[in-house]
Motif scaffolding. Structure first.
Motif, PDB file in Angstrom:
ATOM      1  N   PHE B 120     -34.600  10.780   7.374  1.00  0.00           N
ATOM      2  CA  PHE B 120     -34.951   9.976   8.535  1.00  0.00           C
ATOM      3  C   PHE B 120     -36.370   9.440   8.380  1.00  0.00           C
ATOM      4  O   PHE B 120     -37.218  10.101   7.797  1.00  0.00           O
ATOM      5  CB  PHE B 120     -34.914  10.824   9.809  1.00  0.00           C
ATOM      6  N   TYR B 122     -38.994   8.682  11.086  1.00  0.00           N
ATOM      7  CA  TYR B 122     -39.303   8.712  12.525  1.00  0.00           C
ATOM      8  C   TYR B 122     -40.525   7.831  12.744  1.00  0.00           C
ATOM      9  O   TYR B 122     -41.644   8.208  12.440  1.00  0.00           O
ATOM     10  CB  TYR B 122     -39.568  10.145  12.987  1.00  0.00           C
ATOM     11  N   ARG B 124     -43.029   5.411  15.189  1.00  0.00           N
ATOM     12  CA  ARG B 124     -43.419   5.294  16.595  1.00  0.00           C
ATOM     13  C   ARG B 124     -42.814   4.023  17.194  1.00  0.00           C
ATOM     14  O   ARG B 124     -42.761   2.972  16.542  1.00  0.00           O
ATOM     15  CB  ARG B 124     -44.936   5.323  16.753  1.00  0.00           C
ATOM     16  N   VAL B 162     -33.482   4.967  10.121  1.00  0.00           N
ATOM     17  CA  VAL B 162     -34.762   4.647  10.760  1.00  0.00           C
ATOM     18  C   VAL B 162     -34.629   4.961  12.242  1.00  0.00           C
ATOM     19  O   VAL B 162     -33.736   4.440  12.922  1.00  0.00           O
ATOM     20  CB  VAL B 162     -35.132   3.159  10.575  1.00  0.00           C
ATOM     21  N   HIS B 163     -35.494   5.841  12.737  1.00  0.00           N
ATOM     22  CA  HIS B 163     -35.369   6.336  14.102  1.00  0.00           C
ATOM     23  C   HIS B 163     -36.621   6.015  14.905  1.00  0.00           C
ATOM     24  O   HIS B 163     -37.704   6.488  14.573  1.00  0.00           O
ATOM     25  CB  HIS B 163     -35.157   7.857  14.065  1.00  0.00           C
ATOM     26  N   PRO B 164     -36.523   5.205  15.967  1.00  0.00           N
ATOM     27  CA  PRO B 164     -37.722   4.878  16.742  1.00  0.00           C
ATOM     28  C   PRO B 164     -38.068   5.963  17.749  1.00  0.00           C
ATOM     29  O   PRO B 164     -37.188   6.500  18.429  1.00  0.00           O
ATOM     30  CB  PRO B 164     -37.308   3.593  17.474  1.00  0.00           C
ATOM     31  N   GLY B 165     -39.350   6.304  17.838  1.00  0.00           N
ATOM     32  CA  GLY B 165     -39.836   7.159  18.911  1.00  0.00           C
ATOM     33  C   GLY B 165     -40.005   6.307  20.161  1.00  0.00           C
ATOM     34  O   GLY B 165     -39.539   5.171  20.215  1.00  0.00           O
ATOM     35  N   LEU B 181     -36.382  14.149  17.589  1.00  0.00           N
ATOM     36  CA  LEU B 181     -35.306  13.599  16.758  1.00  0.00           C
ATOM     37  C   LEU B 181     -33.951  14.214  17.137  1.00  0.00           C
ATOM     38  O   LEU B 181     -32.909  13.605  16.964  1.00  0.00           O
ATOM     39  CB  LEU B 181     -35.634  13.870  15.278  1.00  0.00           C
TER      40      LEU B 181
END
Lengths: 154, 424
Positions: B120, B122, B124, B162-165, B181
């Protein structure tokens, strides 16, 4: 609940992660993008989709600073107030916007066009002062540049 | 001396984000080499490089990798920490914006070394525009066989999500990041167990910063010894420094570890703005102690030298303040930041930062006394080392160091009073 495009994106997000609860942050982003804020109905709907209790979605929505359950206007003007920006004149930018729009940070203009916020470090310290309008960065600001930016927003 | 461009070598190329540019300039050769090495050999090479975590903690990277139990039957995960939110730091953003494939190649090699098949990034939430940049690069890499199943015929398989905060400084802390997450509030976890053993979804997880992972392809391709000699004995390689505040040319500069701080300010940064004198520097992002001009003159940009003048290298966010700066105001600015970002989980940090803000407000309004300054000091003692995670300490260090080094900026704001009676 949402447009077919958003629904398709939500389906894809849920399928992407090993555990679907992980999709919660991007899904709330999508909900807010479509509805302008995070509504109570959206919270219930997301809880349903992720097999969670509504409170488990609510506690996430209220933890993160990018989610809003109140109106954020068409353009959310987020001026960075943290140290590097402060040293380069962030307070002057905020004061200029307050005067120009007649609102204080945290308020929305009566026509719903702008909300002004002071936010914490946006990670753009070397191009300070900085503001984010919705998701777009505007860097190396001066009061004149701010006027220009507001004028050019559709 | 000047900049030493290793991680930033491709930044000025036209089309630097495209896989063609990357391949033309030696891209993905490190991956080909790594896939022919054993996992132990890769970890050994990274250990040799003396690479230390570039997110702020400075933990030896190779050692961190060796903590992941590769024989565990559980799936392993690699998480790239791109939640860059330490005030003064804006380097990871450009590493992703200008050279996303360098990060992706670093991630593939790192995932292979620990046996992870899913990873991943993570990132911002404010860096929304970078999600598209990264996803495009991931698609390009997949199309060329660098991601997906059976990478370059090696039977190794990897995917990157791709993981947005969504705006929370605390999610840069690795256990809070993992909670986030997993879809929860970003409250840090108790350590141990460390994420290497019990991380994402209860499985062994390696969390590394963007800059750390971006250095990996260079270490594999040219060797750990080569990378190490770029820096000092204990702090290997180069590092990116985000220079901000009262300098003529703020920006991101990549220099060898051990580079003199004043040289960065005067040569790369073009000196202090308007010909003023230097008053203070925060050399490693807002959470590290502030130093004065005399200490800055003795400080080199490596972990050991920063420690010798009583501060830390941390994330490399160098914030420069000229002689006109009021250190009371800058400290107040930072304590407001920590109060806002305190996750609220533990009492010392949640209540302590709130109380500190109230005291600073009182002093700023002109009704503060000497006793309030003493109370601030006592509050700091009671937060430091007593909070659930390092945020409490991060909130306190800027205050205690500022009051120690620039006492006049604080005492001139308050009225003198009789000493406070201390409990027996």
């Amino acid at each position: 609940m949402f447009s077919p495009q958003t629904e398709a994106k939500i389906d894809a997000l849920i399928a992407k992660y090993p555990y679907k609860r992980s999709a919660i942050l991007p899904i709330i982003h999508l909900a807010q993008l479509e509805q302008g804020k995070v509504t109570e109905e959206a919270i219930h709907y997301i809880a349903d989709r992720l097999d969670l209790e509504p409170v488990e979605v609510y506690e996430v929505v209220t933890f993160y600073s990018m989610y809003f359950m109140e109106e954020i206007g068409k353009y959310h003007l987020q001026v960075c107030r943290t140290l590097s920006c402060m040293l380069c004149g962030a307070e002057e930018i905020t004061a200029h916007l307050e005067k120009k729009l007649g609102i204080k940070p945290g308020q929305v203009t009566p026509d719903g066009r702008f909300r002004l916020s002071e936010v914490e470090c946006l990670g753009s310290c070397a191009t300070a002062p900085v503001m984010q309008v919705n998701f777009d960065y505007y860097e190396n600001l001066t009061p004149e540049k701010v006027d220009e930016i507001l004028k050019n927003l559709p | 001396m000047a900049e030493t461009k290793i991680l930033t070598a491709r930044f000025d190329l036209p089309n630097s984000t495209s896989i063609d540019t990357y391949l033309k300039t030696g891209g993905y050769q490190a991956l080909e080499k790594a896939l022919k090495m054993t996992q132990e050999e890769i970890i050994e090479e990274v250990k040799k490089s003396a690479l230390r975590g570039r997110g702020g903690a400075g933990f030896p990277t190779g050692l961190k990798w060796s903590f992941v139990p590769r024989s565990s039957p559980k799936p392993k995960y690699l998480v790239c920490n791109a939640d860059e939110s330490e005030p003064g730091t804006c380097k990871d953003r450009y590493l992703m914006e200008k050279d996303p494939h360098q990060l992706i190649e670093g991630m593939i090699i790192s995932a292979y070394a620990i046996g992870a098949n899913l990873s991943f990034i993570y990132i911002r939430g404010e860096y929304w525009y970078l999600i598209a940049v990264l996803e495009k690069a991931i698609e390009e890499a997949r199309a060329r066989g660098y991601l997906g199943k059976n990478i370059l015929g090696s039977k190794f398989e990897l995917d990157i999500i791709v993981h947005p905060g969504a705006g929370a400084y605390i999610c840069g802390e690795e256990t809070a990041l993992l909670e986030s997450l997993e879809g929860k509030r970003g409250h840090p976890r108790i350590k141990p167990p460390f994420p290497a053993v019990v991380g994402l979804y209860g499985c062994p997880t390696l969390v590394n910063n963007v800059e750390t992972l971006s250095a990996v392809p260079h270490i594999i391709l040219k060797g750990g010894d080569w990378y190490r000699q770029l820096g000092t004995e204990k702090s290997g390689g180069t590092k990116m420094f985000s220079l901000s505040g009262h300098v003529n040319r703020p920006g991101n500069y990549e220099v060898r570890m051990g580079y003199p701080l004043m040289q960065l300010i005067n040569e790369e940064g073009g000196g202090i703005r308007d010909g003023k004198k230097l008053k203070a520097v925060i050399p490693g992002g807002s959470s590290v102690p502030i130093i004065n001009a005399e200490e800055a003159a003795r400080c080199n940009l490596d972990y050991e030298s920063c420690q010798s003048v009583g501060t830390m290298l941390a994330s490399g966010g160098v914030i420069v303040m000229d002689e006109t700066t009021d250190i009371f105001e800058t400290t107040f600015n930072l304590i407001k930041f920590y109060k806002h970002e305190s996750c609220g989980w533990c009492t010392p940090c949640r209540e302590g930062t709130d109380w500190l803000v109230k005291l600073f407000k009182k002093i700023k309004s002109g009704s503060g006394t000497q006793a309030d300054l003493e109370l601030i000091e006592r509050l700091c003692v009671n937060i430091e080392g007593r909070s659930h995670c390092p945020l409490g300490e991060a909130a306190v260090l800027p205050i205690t160091s500022a009051m120690k080094r620039f006492p006049e900026d604080f005492t001139k704001r308050v009225r003198k009073t009789l000493p406070v009676l201390q409990p027996a």
